[in-house]
Structure formats: C-alpha cells, structure tokens
Design an enzyme around this catalytic site. Structure first.
Site, PDB file in Angstrom:
ATOM      1  N   HIS A 357     -16.368 -29.518   5.639  1.00  0.00           N
ATOM      2  CA  HIS A 357     -17.548 -28.741   6.022  1.00  0.00           C
ATOM      3  C   HIS A 357     -18.305 -28.125   4.873  1.00  0.00           C
ATOM      4  CE1 HIS A 357     -17.534 -28.712  10.437  1.00  0.00           C
ATOM      5  NE2 HIS A 357     -16.252 -28.987  10.281  1.00  0.00           N
ATOM      6  N   LYS A 545     -29.122 -16.651  10.087  1.00  0.00           N
ATOM      7  CA  LYS A 545     -27.918 -17.378   9.685  1.00  0.00           C
ATOM      8  C   LYS A 545     -27.076 -16.418   8.876  1.00  0.00           C
ATOM      9  CE  LYS A 545     -30.651 -20.413   7.628  1.00  0.00           C
ATOM     10  NZ  LYS A 545     -30.071 -21.666   7.982  1.00  0.00           N
ATOM     11  N   THR A 653     -26.879 -26.130  11.554  1.00  0.00           N
ATOM     12  CA  THR A 653     -27.108 -26.440  12.962  1.00  0.00           C
ATOM     13  C   THR A 653     -28.189 -25.522  13.510  1.00  0.00           C
ATOM     14  OG1 THR A 653     -25.217 -25.021  13.487  1.00  0.00           O
ATOM     15  CG2 THR A 653     -24.852 -27.401  13.535  1.00  0.00           C
ATOM     16  N   LYS A 657     -31.274 -26.147  16.325  1.00  0.00           N
ATOM     17  CA  LYS A 657     -31.585 -25.300  17.485  1.00  0.00           C
ATOM     18  C   LYS A 657     -33.063 -24.899  17.466  1.00  0.00           C
ATOM     19  CE  LYS A 657     -27.046 -23.162  16.883  1.00  0.00           C
ATOM     20  NZ  LYS A 657     -26.415 -21.984  16.260  1.00  0.00           N
TER      21      LYS A 657
HETATM   22  C1  LIG Z   1     -26.025 -21.802  14.985  1.00  0.00           C
HETATM   23  C2  LIG Z   1     -25.440 -20.552  14.514  1.00  0.00           C
HETATM   24  C3  LIG Z   1     -25.094 -20.399  13.168  1.00  0.00           C
HETATM   25  C4  LIG Z   1     -25.338 -21.477  12.136  1.00  0.00           C
HETATM   26  O1  LIG Z   1     -26.618 -21.303  11.592  1.00  0.00           O
HETATM   27  P1  LIG Z   1     -27.055 -22.107  10.252  1.00  0.00           P
HETATM   28  O2  LIG Z   1     -28.513 -21.811  10.156  1.00  0.00           O
HETATM   29  O3  LIG Z   1     -26.793 -23.543  10.502  1.00  0.00           O
HETATM   30  O4  LIG Z   1     -26.271 -21.544   9.144  1.00  0.00           O
HETATM   31  C5  LIG Z   1     -24.537 -19.205  12.769  1.00  0.00           C
HETATM   32  N1  LIG Z   1     -24.324 -18.201  13.632  1.00  0.00           N
HETATM   33  C6  LIG Z   1     -24.668 -18.299  14.933  1.00  0.00           C
HETATM   34  C7  LIG Z   1     -24.423 -17.156  15.841  1.00  0.00           C
HETATM   35  C8  LIG Z   1     -25.219 -19.475  15.417  1.00  0.00           C
HETATM   36  O5  LIG Z   1     -25.525 -19.585  16.712  1.00  0.00           O
END
Ligand SMILES: *Cc1c(COP(=O)(O)O)cnc(C)c1O
Length: 810
Positions: A357, A545, A653, A657
């Site tokens: 990862h 994030k 991710t 979203k």
């Molecule tokens: C999706 C998600 C992340 C990951 O976000 P990145 O922008 O990919 O780092 C982290 N925390 C929560 C609560 C999330 O839903």
C-alpha cells in the site's frame, strides 16, 4: 429455502417487540435512541438469517473462500447501509414517519466505528461491501479495538486528541461469538526434542491470551450474499478469585488482566507510518493467530485434512501488518497437525497473497529480531528457517552476488523485513494503481520481480459506490435513475450511459441545482454542529484526507496565501469567490503535520477577520474527519484537490469518491489520478506538476528550492507573509523547512510545483466562470467514474488472484 418477506406491517411489529422486550416501551413513549436500538436489532436479526443461508450454501457447494486480513476496517455507520442493502429502507422510513420519528435522526445518533486511520481501512470496508454484493464467500478479520481512532478537536488551532469510546453505543450491530474463542500464546521458550529421528518442538512457559470474536454481518446490495467481519477481542483467561489471592497477588492478577487485554485496547493512530512498539507487534500476531485457528477449524468442518487448504482458501494480507500469518500458518500445519516443512510450505505459499500500500520509506515495516524472538519464539525460528532457505536458493541463482542477496533477504541487520517475507511466502503481490505497481516492479522490489515475475500484478483500488454515491448523494442518484435506469447500482460501468446527457441543458442544470442543494446542506451542518459559516455561493474547494506532508496540504495553503495577498493588494480585483475546505487528522506524534494544521487554522482566522475577504475568500478546517463527515463534504464539493508529490500516493480513493460525486479534480500525475485522467480525458481534469520520473531526476540533480523561489514573485510574497504570520502567529519554521537553509529543504517539492499548480488553478477558475461548460465536465466525471467502483477491483482480485467464484442460492 423460503425467504422471508418483510412488509411494512411486519417490520413495525418486530420493532414494537424489540422496544417492549428490551425497554418495556411502546412506539408512543419511546425516544429516538430506543428506536435506533430497536431498528438496529431488527436488521441484525435479518442479517443473521441471511448470513446463515449463504453460509449453508457455501459449504454445500464446497466453494473456495477468501479471508481478508487487515489491521483496520473503517466501516462507517451501519444502519443506513444495512437498510439500503436489505432493500427495506423505504418501509422503515414509513414506519418511522407514521409514528412521528425521522429515520434521518436515527442515522444521526449512530456512532461511527473508527476502526481505521484512513484510506487503507476504508478500502477494506469498501471491499467487504463488494464481496457480499457479488456473492463471493468472504470473511474479513481484524481487531475489536475498544478505542478507535481518536476524536479530533482544535483548541486555538492545535489538534487535541480525545479517546473514541465508541463501544458505549456502537456495539449493537456486533454479535459476540464466544463459542469460537481461541487461545493465542506469547513469550516463553521452545524446547527442541528428537523423536524417532524427527525434530519436535515443545512450547513452554508461555502466556495465554483468549481471543473472543465479535461479528459484523455485511449484506450484499439486493443480493443473497452476506459477508462476515470478525473482530477479535483480547481477554485474559485468568478469572480473579478475590479470596484466593493475598492482596499483592490480587493486584498483580488485575495488572496481568489489564496487560493481556491491552492488546485490543486501542488502534494505533499513525497512517502510512511504521510504529515499532511491542504492543503493536502483539496486536499483529494476535490477529493472525486467532484468525488462522478459526480458518483451520472452519476448513475441518468440511474437509478431512489440510492437504487441500490452498485449493479452498485464499488468505489476503492487506499491507504488511498481518504478515506473521505466513510463519503462523507454517507453525500450525507443522507443530499442531504434523505436516513436514515442504508440505506446509507448499500449502502456505499457495494460500497467501499480499497487497502493498505504500512505498514511503518511513512506512516500511521491519521488526527487531530480538522483539520477535522474545514475544513469539517459535514464529521467530520459522522465519529464520524461511530466510535460510530463501538465501540458499538465491545463492544458487545469483552466486557471489552478495549485494542482491542481502537486499532480498528477510532478515538483515537484526531486522525482520515484513515485505520481503510476504513476497517470499506468498504467491501474489500487487500494488493498488498502475503507477504504484510499476514502481514496485521497477524500483522497490526490482530484484524480487526479476526472481519471481509471475507473482507481480496490479489491482487499482475502488470504492463502494453504493455508499459513496447512492447513499451519500440521494438527489444525484435520483437523476441517474431517471436518465439511465438503476442497473448502474450493481454494474457501475453503466454510468457511461450518462455521457449521452452531456449536451442536455436540463440535466446539466439539474446537476448544478443538486450541487447547490448539497452545498447548502453542508453549510447548515457546519453552522449547526461546528459553529462556522460557509458561503454556499462560493466554490467549495476541498482537500479532505489525512494530514501528511506527502499529500501536500501545504502546497494548497501556499497558493491560498498568494490569493490572499492579491486581494490585499488589490481589493477590487475580480476574484472568483471560493471556500477552501480542509479536514484532516494528524498522527499525534507527527509535529510537522500538526504545525501545518495550525497554519491552516490561523490563515482561516486571519482571512475571516479581514473584511476585504468577505464573500471572496474563506478557509475552513472541519474537525474530526471521519467516514460520516466525508459523506457530507464529498457530495457538496466542486473541486477535488489531489496534489500529492508524484510517486508518493499509492492510489488514493478520496479522489474516486469526489469524482463520482461530480467534483473536478486538480491533481498531479500520481496514484490513481493517472487512471482518472485516462478515464475522464485530459480535457475534463486539471493536471499539473512534475511527474514521478521528473521528481526522481530533480532529486538526482540536487534539488534546490531557491532556484524556483527567487524567480517567482508570488512565492517571494508568500514566504514574506508566512514569516510575518497569520492571526498573530509567525510561521517562520515552515518557511525555514521550505528553503535551502534547512537540512533537506522542501522534501516534497511544494516550491518546485507551485508555479504550475497556480497555472492549473487559474485555468480551473476561468473554466468555472462558464458554468454550462463546468456542469458538462462534472457530468463527464460522474459518467466516467464507474471503473473506480470496488466491484471492479474485487472482480479482478477474485479472477486473477484469489480464484474464487460467487455462490448462488437455489
Ligand atoms: C476515503 C477516505 C480516506 C482516504 O482519502 P485519500 O484522499 O485517498 O487519502 C481517508 N479517510 C476517510 C474517512 C475516507 O473516507
């Protein structure tokens, strides 16, 4: 089997029974919290039945199973997801309305189980949703942390952490399975004995800790599938008999209980960072030992031996944290079930698959040999033997190439290297986006790729679009249903059909209205819950994030400061009104991350207090980023900031979203951003900055931020502003870290990327002024996001790595 149908009347009757049975209440005198519990228990019952039927059929079919090992599952709230997946949300909503309750209020009071840090744990949760929906037989294994990820509050702009005591009200969806309790052993020593020419091992003087499982059942969306997420709780086997102990021993016994139970007490709050603590090591071994004992017991319910374990079982090691699963399976097969080394190795190496990862060096897991030996002596001896055999093989293949052999060995310089153990002890290793997998093959694990190329593959991450689109953004879902039907709910590639509406001005206008509605909802929430003012007539520009230097919240801040300077210099300047939304937790011991957080807060306050910025510029930091907060911010966001230094973000991710909810991305060619750009087309995304290769080259040629900074007037002013400070605080320590006075200046190259970031952002703002064009681009993002559904990722894992098939009920 006759499946139950749940009519509104039937559901109402069950809710009334639960209310009466648990609280002695009726619908008339119950409060929202009672209703929540009653509805939660009702869904738990339905889930149990569903899981039972699915499990029976899985066994009957003798289907191969996948077991997903992960130290984190950030599952989010369960009630809405359950009702939605079970297809009873509308009926329950009606029951609530008729009795004067609102289902949304029930959703609000559920605590959000914070059993993960960020992307890694959320990915695992998204995967469970897809596994269930696509009817793959799957169990996820993790720990039942008593305290999840800390709650974040800002005090004067500094992050303060509060314990997350989520179990108080959050236990309702978990089913304790004390009947499946197993023992995990720690410490002690190994005695080697020769018996009939065979070496046997006797484990002595160890400490036993009980592992008690608690199950979440996760239903597929409108399908017969149901997965289990099994969480282990550590329990001391010593029951304390007060009278039998002298006072000193009594206290000691309590101390021992506390020490044993500490194993599942708290989630380590560092994301993308290695934590070399003995307790963390114990958590890891506790997870894999308990889970493997459980898996072997399940296997024996159907098969006479473990000879076919690898044909009926795939075990996934998600990141290196559960790597001890490899030596632990060896131990169980050899010491408990009498397999010899070769047979056990054959089974183990055909069972274990691993996902990497991160390539951040500070996240690379290596455990001191001594620590492993002290806590798990038998595991240590097995790792040594695996290493010995690996090195012997390498020696044969690369005679004399000590450097290569040293790099590939599992133990070196008194450290156990977890990633190397994973690659050697498994049949598959994958990265989580094309670029990331390429970096693994060509740089990080170059030698292993040469040695066993067949093990390497890629599976680009995905998200549970049912949670992140259908549940989080009901209005957008409505439009999609009307325009393209509902098939995209289980086949996200159908979203492509939405492209046909790119020229339909009515649909585009509706998208704009929905975004506006979601922005107002977020503004209301922020006003009510956080006491902050968000102007829904400004652009919502989000970077949400974990707080991490490589993610470069600082780059975003530098450019905001330069916009601020522009407003101060020229108050009548024509500036597109924007609200920059930040939400991020910093690891408690990560000083620089906390400093940047403080900077965001102070900059926000400074701007808020300056009347010249009113209705033009605003910076807000929303506390306590979590799945629940993400579900509110993401549907309301118009700009998605994905600006990590190229080569550093394995996939991301959050980027997926936001795209799926119609935000336009401004981002670097990093992680899955590259694939997002491919999917949506370069015309519908704002790409800027150095590529991963250019970053490497710039390092090689001795990067000096001063070369960039002295030639950029905006940057010079930004640095002066930082030194002068915001809201009465100077941020000179940040400018020092950025400029060459520092030991390693600007390690994430914010200065080098500033100019191109500024260019891309200016283009983005210009584009926004043509609202029709912007809406069309937004539509193209939504319509192109189907490939990033976790269903697609899981299909790839199932077909190419796990070799498992769906199970269908008769
Ligand atoms: C999706 C998600 C992340 C990951 O976000 P990145 O922008 O990919 O780092 C982290 N925390 C929560 C609560 C999330 O839903």
């Amino acid at each position: 089997m006759q499946k139950e149908t749940y009519t509104k009347e039937k559901l109402k009757k069950i809710i009334e029974e639960k209310l009466s049975g648990y609280y002695g209440l009726t619908m008339q005198n119950a409060e929202t919290k009672h209703l929540f519990k009653a509805v939660a228990l009702l869904t738990r019952d339905i889930l149990s039945e569903k899981r039972r039927d699915f499990r029976i059929k899985t066994k009957k079919d003798q289907a191969k199973q996948v077991y997903y090992f992960c130290m984190e599952f950030l599952i989010g709230k369960q009630l809405r997801n359950n009702l939605c997946n079970l297809g009873i949300e509308n009926e329950i909503a009606k029951v609530m309305n008729e009795s004067g309750f609102s289902l949304d209020d029930l959703y609000e009071i559920e605590p959000d189980p914070g059993l993960g840090n960020g992307g890694l744990g959320r990915l695992a949760a998204c995967f469970m949703d897809s596994l269930a929906t696509m009817q793959y037989p799957a169990v996820g294994y993790s720990l039942r942390y008593e305290f999840g990820l800390f709650k974040q509050k800002l005090v004067d702009g500094w992050q303060v952490e509060f314990p997350d005591n989520w179990l108080q009200d959050g236990e309702v969806f978990m089913i304790p399975r004390t009947d499946y309790t197993v023992n995990v052993k720690f410490g002690g020593y190994i005695e080697e004995n020769w018996e009939d020419g065979n070496m046997t091992f006797e484990y002595k003087d160890y400490q036993t800790i009980e592992a008690v499982p608690y199950d979440y059942i996760l239903s597929g969306y409108h399908t017969d599938g149901a997965s289990v997420l099994r969480l282990w709780r550590a329990k001391s086997p010593t029951s304390i008999d007060v009278t039998a102990f002298s006072q000193g021993d009594y206290l000691k016994a309590i101390e021992e209980t506390a020490r044993a139970e500490a194993i599942s007490k708290v989630l380590y709050p560092a994301d993308n960072h290695y934590e070399g603590k003995a307790l963390r090591l114990k958590q890891q071994y506790f997870l894999v030992s308990a889970s493997l004992q459980n898996i072997l017991a399940r296997h024996r319910q159907t098969y006479p031996s473990f000879d076919n374990l690898h044909e009926k079982t795939a075990i996934h090691i998600n990141d290196t944290h559960p790597t001890f699963a490899i030596p632990e399976l060896m131990r169980l097969l050899m010491d408990e079930y009498g397999y010899d080394w070769e047979a056990a190795w054959h089974i183990t190496t055909n069972t274990m698959a691993y996902t990497n990862h991160t390539i951040l060096s500070e996240a690379l897991e290596t455990w001191p040999e001594q620590l492993v030996q002290t806590n798990m002596p038998r595991i240590y001896s097995i790792i040594c033997e695996i290493n010995k055999r690996l090195c012997a093989d390498l020696w044969e293949k690369y005679p004399g190439d000590w450097e290569k052999i040293q790099k590939m060995s599992i133990i070196a310089f008194n450290q156990v290297r977890m990633a190397n153990l994973c690659i050697a002890g498994g049949y598959s290793i994958n990265g989580v986006a094309k670029l990331h997998s390429e970096i693994l093959r060509e740089i990080v694990f170059k030698d292993f790729h040469e040695y066993s190329p067949e093990k390497f593959t890629n599976v680009t991450n995905g998200i549970a679009h049912r949670r992140w689109l259908i549940q989080a953004n009901p209005l957008l879902t409505e439009v999609l249903d009307e325009c393209i039907g509902t098939d995209y709910r289980t086949n996200a590639r159908e979203l492509e059909k939405f492209k046909k509406f790119a020229g339909d001005s009515a649909v585009l206008k509706r998208l704009e209205k929905i975004k506006q509605h979601n922005k107002i909802e977020l503004a209301n929430y922020a006003g009510k819950k956080l006491g902050m003012t968000l102007n829904p007539d400004s652009v919502f520009n989000s970077q949400v994030k974990r707080m991490h230097e490589y993610k470069r919240q600082l780059l975003n801040v530098l450019r905001i400061i330069s916009v601020y300077n522009e407003i101060l210099e020229n108050p009548t300047a024509d500036i597109l009104p924007q609200t920059y939304i930040f939400a991020a937790k910093a690891a408690p011991s990560y000083t620089m991350a906390k400093n940047i957080l403080k900077l965001i807060y102070c900059l926000g306050e400074d701007i808020r207090k300056n009347p010249r910025c009113k209705d033009k510029l605003s910076v807000v930091f929303m506390e306590d980023y979590s799945v629940s907060l993400a579900e509110k911010i993401i549907p309301a966001s118009e700009v998605s900031q994905q600006i990590s230094q190229a080569g550093k973000e394995a996939s991301g991710t959050g980027n997926m979203k936001l795209m799926m909810n119609g935000a336009l991305t401004i981002g670097t060619m990093d992680g899955a951003n590259i694939e997002i750009a491919d999917a949506v087309g370069k015309a519908n995304i704002f790409i800027f900055g150095l590529t991963a290769k250019e970053v490497d080259n710039l390092w090689a040629s001795k990067y000096d931020p001063d070369d960039y900074y002295i030639r950029n007037e905006k940057l010079i002013k930004v640095i002066i502003s930082l030194n002068n400070g915001f809201n009465g605080e100077s941020f000179q320590y940040i400018t020092q870290s950025l400029l060459s006075a520092h030991y390693v200046a600007d390690p994430y190259m914010c200065i080098a990327d500033f100019a191109d970031y500024d260019r891309a952002h200016t283009l983005l703002e210009k584009t926004y002024l043509n609202k029709a064009k912007w809406n069309e681009m937004s539509l193209m993002n939504i319509a192109s996001a189907g490939i990033f559904a976790a269903d697609r990722s899981i299909k790839e894992y199932a077909d190419n790595i796990w070799h498992i098939n769906p199970v269908y009920l008769d």
